[in-house]
Structures are given as C-alpha cells and as structure tokens.
Design a protein around this motif. Structure first.
Motif, PDB file in Angstrom:
ATOM      1  N   LEU A  24      18.047  -1.717 121.836  1.00 28.26           N
ATOM      2  CA  LEU A  24      19.456  -1.660 121.120  1.00 28.26           C
ATOM      3  C   LEU A  24      19.575   0.027 120.787  1.00 28.26           C
ATOM      4  N   LYS A  25      18.599   0.713 120.752  1.00 27.50           N
ATOM      5  CA  LYS A  25      18.541   2.196 120.194  1.00 27.50           C
ATOM      6  C   LYS A  25      19.306   2.834 121.483  1.00 27.50           C
ATOM      7  N   SER A  26      19.205   2.257 122.820  1.00 26.75           N
ATOM      8  CA  SER A  26      19.596   2.832 123.947  1.00 26.75           C
ATOM      9  C   SER A  26      21.355   2.897 123.900  1.00 26.75           C
ATOM     10  N   ASP A  27      21.776   2.023 123.231  1.00 22.40           N
ATOM     11  CA  ASP A  27      23.076   2.152 123.079  1.00 22.40           C
ATOM     12  C   ASP A  27      23.836   3.069 121.759  1.00 22.40           C
ATOM     13  N   PRO A  28      24.669   4.024 122.096  1.00 23.53           N
ATOM     14  CA  PRO A  28      24.998   4.841 121.114  1.00 23.53           C
ATOM     15  C   PRO A  28      25.945   4.187 120.125  1.00 23.53           C
ATOM     16  N   ASP A  29      26.206   2.976 120.149  1.00 20.39           N
ATOM     17  CA  ASP A  29      27.226   2.252 119.275  1.00 20.39           C
ATOM     18  C   ASP A  29      26.435   1.287 118.345  1.00 20.39           C
ATOM     19  N   ILE A  30      25.270   1.513 118.583  1.00 19.77           N
ATOM     20  CA  ILE A  30      24.292   0.489 117.596  1.00 19.77           C
ATOM     21  C   ILE A  30      23.196   1.444 117.057  1.00 19.77           C
ATOM     22  N   THR A  31      22.774   1.026 115.807  1.00 19.76           N
ATOM     23  CA  THR A  31      21.660   1.518 115.193  1.00 19.76           C
ATOM     24  C   THR A  31      20.931   0.569 114.479  1.00 19.76           C
ATOM     25  N   VAL A  32      19.670   0.612 114.624  1.00 22.25           N
ATOM     26  CA  VAL A  32      18.661  -0.389 114.061  1.00 22.25           C
ATOM     27  C   VAL A  32      18.407   0.003 112.735  1.00 22.25           C
ATOM     28  N   VAL A  33      18.548  -0.573 111.701  1.00 24.98           N
ATOM     29  CA  VAL A  33      18.634  -0.354 110.420  1.00 24.98           C
ATOM     30  C   VAL A  33      17.336  -0.822 109.693  1.00 24.98           C
ATOM     31  N   GLY A  34      16.482  -1.898 110.342  1.00 25.78           N
ATOM     32  CA  GLY A  34      15.298  -2.200 109.986  1.00 25.78           C
ATOM     33  C   GLY A  34      14.533  -3.507 111.027  1.00 25.78           C
ATOM     34  N   ALA A  35      13.351  -3.539 110.815  1.00 27.66           N
ATOM     35  CA  ALA A  35      12.825  -4.701 111.479  1.00 27.66           C
ATOM     36  C   ALA A  35      11.595  -5.478 110.295  1.00 27.66           C
ATOM     37  N   ALA A  36      11.639  -6.598 110.587  1.00 28.01           N
ATOM     38  CA  ALA A  36      10.867  -7.672 109.980  1.00 28.01           C
ATOM     39  C   ALA A  36      10.261  -8.719 110.722  1.00 28.01           C
ATOM     40  N   ALA A  37       8.815  -8.821 110.131  1.00 26.39           N
ATOM     41  CA  ALA A  37       7.996  -9.973 110.880  1.00 26.39           C
ATOM     42  C   ALA A  37       8.083 -11.348 110.355  1.00 26.39           C
ATOM     43  N   ASP A  38       8.990 -11.634 109.544  1.00 27.28           N
ATOM     44  CA  ASP A  38       9.530 -12.852 109.182  1.00 27.28           C
ATOM     45  C   ASP A  38      10.728 -12.963 108.230  1.00 27.28           C
ATOM     46  N   PRO A  39      11.171 -14.091 107.937  1.00 25.30           N
ATOM     47  CA  PRO A  39      12.345 -14.330 107.052  1.00 25.30           C
ATOM     48  C   PRO A  39      12.097 -13.642 105.850  1.00 25.30           C
ATOM     49  N   LEU A  40      10.953 -13.884 105.131  1.00 28.00           N
ATOM     50  CA  LEU A  40      10.587 -13.500 103.650  1.00 28.00           C
ATOM     51  C   LEU A  40      10.758 -11.969 103.749  1.00 28.00           C
ATOM     52  N   ALA A  41      10.184 -11.368 105.017  1.00 31.14           N
ATOM     53  CA  ALA A  41      10.147  -9.863 104.757  1.00 31.14           C
ATOM     54  C   ALA A  41      11.818  -9.261 105.093  1.00 31.14           C
ATOM     55  N   ALA A  42      12.336 -10.364 105.955  1.00 28.66           N
ATOM     56  CA  ALA A  42      13.969  -9.884 106.274  1.00 28.66           C
ATOM     57  C   ALA A  42      14.479 -10.002 104.861  1.00 28.66           C
ATOM     58  N   ALA A  43      14.092 -10.798 103.969  1.00 32.02           N
ATOM     59  CA  ALA A  43      14.979 -10.897 102.527  1.00 32.02           C
ATOM     60  C   ALA A  43      14.860  -9.792 101.919  1.00 32.02           C
ATOM     61  N   GLU A  44      13.669  -9.196 101.778  1.00 27.46           N
ATOM     62  CA  GLU A  44      13.389  -8.107 101.182  1.00 27.46           C
ATOM     63  C   GLU A  44      14.218  -6.978 101.697  1.00 27.46           C
ATOM     64  N   LYS A  45      14.216  -6.865 102.913  1.00 23.94           N
ATOM     65  CA  LYS A  45      15.003  -5.944 103.719  1.00 23.94           C
ATOM     66  C   LYS A  45      16.650  -5.974 103.082  1.00 23.94           C
ATOM     67  N   LEU A  46      17.070  -7.061 103.265  1.00 20.47           N
ATOM     68  CA  LEU A  46      18.457  -7.155 102.834  1.00 20.47           C
ATOM     69  C   LEU A  46      18.934  -6.795 101.437  1.00 20.47           C
ATOM     70  N   ARG A  47      17.854  -6.641 100.720  1.00 20.02           N
ATOM     71  CA  ARG A  47      18.157  -6.128  99.262  1.00 20.02           C
ATOM     72  C   ARG A  47      18.483  -4.416  99.283  1.00 20.02           C
ATOM     73  N   GLU A  48      17.912  -4.057 100.403  1.00 18.87           N
ATOM     74  CA  GLU A  48      18.008  -2.499 100.530  1.00 18.87           C
ATOM     75  C   GLU A  48      19.215  -2.062 101.479  1.00 18.87           C
ATOM     76  N   VAL A  49      19.387  -2.850 102.347  1.00 20.49           N
ATOM     77  CA  VAL A  49      20.365  -2.527 103.320  1.00 20.49           C
ATOM     78  C   VAL A  49      21.432  -3.838 103.885  1.00 20.49           C
ATOM     79  N   VAL A  50      22.469  -3.789 104.086  1.00 22.55           N
ATOM     80  CA  VAL A  50      23.525  -4.996 104.773  1.00 22.55           C
ATOM     81  C   VAL A  50      23.638  -4.585 106.020  1.00 22.55           C
ATOM     82  N   PRO A  51      23.065  -5.401 107.031  1.00 17.55           N
ATOM     83  CA  PRO A  51      23.273  -5.130 108.345  1.00 17.55           C
ATOM     84  C   PRO A  51      24.760  -5.895 109.025  1.00 17.55           C
ATOM     85  N   ASP A  52      25.318  -5.271 109.884  1.00 18.74           N
ATOM     86  CA  ASP A  52      26.445  -6.024 110.421  1.00 18.74           C
ATOM     87  C   ASP A  52      25.981  -7.013 111.266  1.00 18.74           C
TER      88      ASP A  52
END
Length: 358
Positions: A24-52
C-alpha cells in the motif's frame, strides 16, 4: 493531487500485515494510518483515527472478521476490503462478507515470482482505490487517482484467429462486465431473467477459485443455469457462463455455434479476466447479434471493447449511476460513446428480454 486514501490494515499475521503495508505504501495516493492484529485492537485504533478504507482478514483471534464487519457497518460504516485466504477457496464466509457490506474480496499476497507479486500489488491497490470511491464511504470528496500503465486487449486478441464467420445467424448473445459491487448486481440481474433467456457470458473481477463457488451459489438461486466457464463451453439459452478468476474469456464462433475460449495471459486493463477482452471478441465474432451490459465497477475496463461492439452494430446497456456502487466503468463506457441506453440495475433484465425477442 488530492488527499491520500487512509487505510487501516487488520490481520492477525505480522508477516501479512507488513506485506500489505509495504504494498500500500508503494502507491503515492495511499497512506497506511495503522495496523491491528485483531478486530478489538482495530476498534481501539478507530478511536484515534478514521480511515477511508479498512483491509480486513476473516479468520482472527478474539473476534472474527465477519462479526467485526457487521458491527462496523451497523455503527460506523467504512468501506471494507476483505483480504483473506478463504477467498482462494470460494468459501461461503466470503459471500456473507459481501452481504454484510464488504466492498471487495481479494486474496492475501503470497511470496512468489516477480510477476505474481506485481499482479498481487496491482489487485490490492486497485481494490483499495475502488473501496475509497464506493458509496458506502461516509466522507465526501475524493481525489482523481493516478492509474498505472496497463495493457489493452490486443495482447490477448492478437493471438486469436481473426476472420469473419462463414455462417449467418440471428441468435443473440449477451456479454456482461462488472467489478466492484458486481457480485450483488449480478445476483439481481440474473435472478430476474426467465428460463428461456438468451445465452450470457459474464466477466466479473474476482479472485481465482472464487468464481466457481460464486457460479454455484448463483445457480442455486436463479431460474437459469449458471456455471463457471470452461474452455470450449457452448453458450446456450437459459445459461450464464462466468469467466474463471485469473483467466481471460473470449467469445468465439464455429458456424452458428457460439462458444468461449478460456486462456491465460497478462493483465489487460489491469485485470484478468478482462471485460475488454470479452467485449472486443464479441465485436469480432457476434457483431450486431451481441448485447453488451456494463455494470458497477471502478476504472475503465470494458469501455474500449464496448465501443467496438457498438461500432459493430451491438446494442449496449450501461447501469446508471444511482444504482452503482462505483460508477467508473459505466461512466467510461458512456464517455467512449459505446452505450445505447443507461438504466437502473433492476430494469436491465427486462430490457435484455425485449431486445433479444425474435
């Protein structure tokens, strides 16, 4: 350039997460704002940032991807791309993911040849781009994204034996192309067709092996017979052939018999199977006896081929913007001047029946 597409990667494998991030980082039109190992960790990330866009695995610890997807779509809809090894098997779980609101299904990247990795990169990036433009997205706006150089259908059609068929026929054949949002669109379309409908050939952008399960699922729901195409299959009334994932499908004709050729080849218009390959072969071998349908999807695959069908006398239909998940493919076909009629998804089957009456 507009704002980059913000992506959250959710997968329990550290290796897969890292591979996806690098792709994903190889494309200049995409930025990775986070990574999570499972949905519960993803839910925590979503409190910090709203991805597209979220890329989401299905099989994960603590909470499976489907449960997370249902909660997400009911509480805070964000376009989701399912990235799972189950897609390779055409598992029923992946179909449920589409029903729950996932925009795209792709297979996990694997270590392989340079060509395989490059094709995997293209498919993953295109899936994220398409998801970012899907109507489920809650944020407005969106940049016009750069498209990498791509091959056209000549690389496949040039290997086909040219020539005009020796026998005349009035038998109609329907050629359909779809991408993002197409699995549900095809279900709506094929369910509405009568048992004696004209023969249909379909290219839907989806992973290898997924198409066999998809065709089987449609066959159990629709009145008509639906199957994954095999090389030299005859196109029959009351039947739809679905191009196999990762294979091109061409329309051919022997006397008055229409059949398909299924073959390998490079990505065409960034896809395999390619709608352009099917449509351009339709222009060559069916001409005015062809009816083309271009449905929801991102990009321009099918636009050139549909124009060639139009020039050969075919009657072409484009799904309208209001009923598309992504209007890209129909819009490009319209811009190319290859469309006779633009209409809602729910009206297309009846129009096919009307046009194909003897």
């Amino acid at each position: 350039m507009g704002k980059p597409i913000k992506v959250l990667v959710v997968d329990d494998s550290a290796l897969v997460r890292q591979t996806l991030i690098e792709i994903l980082k190889s494309d200049p039109d995409i930025t990775v704002v986070g990574a999570a190992a499972d949905p519960l960790a993803a839910a925590e990330k979503l409190r910090e940032v709203v991805p597209d866009v979220i890329t989401l695995d299905i099989e994960m610890p603590r909470m499976d991807g489907l449960t997370f997807l249902r909660k997400l779509m009911s509480q805070h809809p964000i376009p989701v791309v399912i990235c799972s090894s189950l897609a390779e098997e055409g598992d029923e779980t992946t179909f449920r993911a589409l029903e729950y609101g996932a925009v795209e299904i792709i297979t996990k990247p694997k270590v392989g040849t340079k060509q395989f990795l490059e094709e995997s990169r293209i498919r993953i990036i295109d899936a994220v781009r398409a998801a970012a433009q899907a109507k489920v997205r809650t944020m407005t706006g969106g940049a016009t994204l750069k498209v990498a150089p791509k091959l056209d259908a000549d690389v496949i059609l040039a290997k086909a034996t040219p020539g005009t068929p020796n026998f005349r026929t009035t038998e109609k054949v329907v050629l359909v192309g779809a991408s993002t949002g197409g699995t549900e669109a095809l279900l709506t379309f094929l369910q509405a067709l009568p048992l004696d409908c004209p023969a249909i050939a379909v290219v839907q952008h989806m992973p290898e092996h997924f198409t066999a399960a998809f065709a089987k699922r449609l066959d159990g729901i629709c009145r008509i017979h639906v199957k994954e195409a095999a090389d030299n299959d005859t196109l029959l009334r009351g039947q739809a052939l679905i191009a196999p994932g990762s294979k091109h499908m061409l329309l051919k004709r022997s006397g008055t018999r229409y059949h398909v050729e299924v073959k390998d080849g490079p990505l065409v218009s960034r896809h395999r199977p390619s709608v352009d390959v099917l449509f351009r072969s339709g222009a060559r071998y069916a001409g005015k006896n062809a009816v083309g349908v271009i449905m929801t999807g991102m990009g321009d695959d099918g636009a050139k081929g549909m124009r060639e069908m139009f020039d050969a006398g075919a009657y072409n239909i484009a799904q309208d913007e209001a009923s598309c998940v992504v209007f890209g493919m129909p819009q490009e076909a319209i811009k190319h001047g290859g469309v006779n009629k633009v209409m809602p998804l729910t009206a297309i089957a009846a129009e096919i029946v009307r046009v194909c009456k003897d």
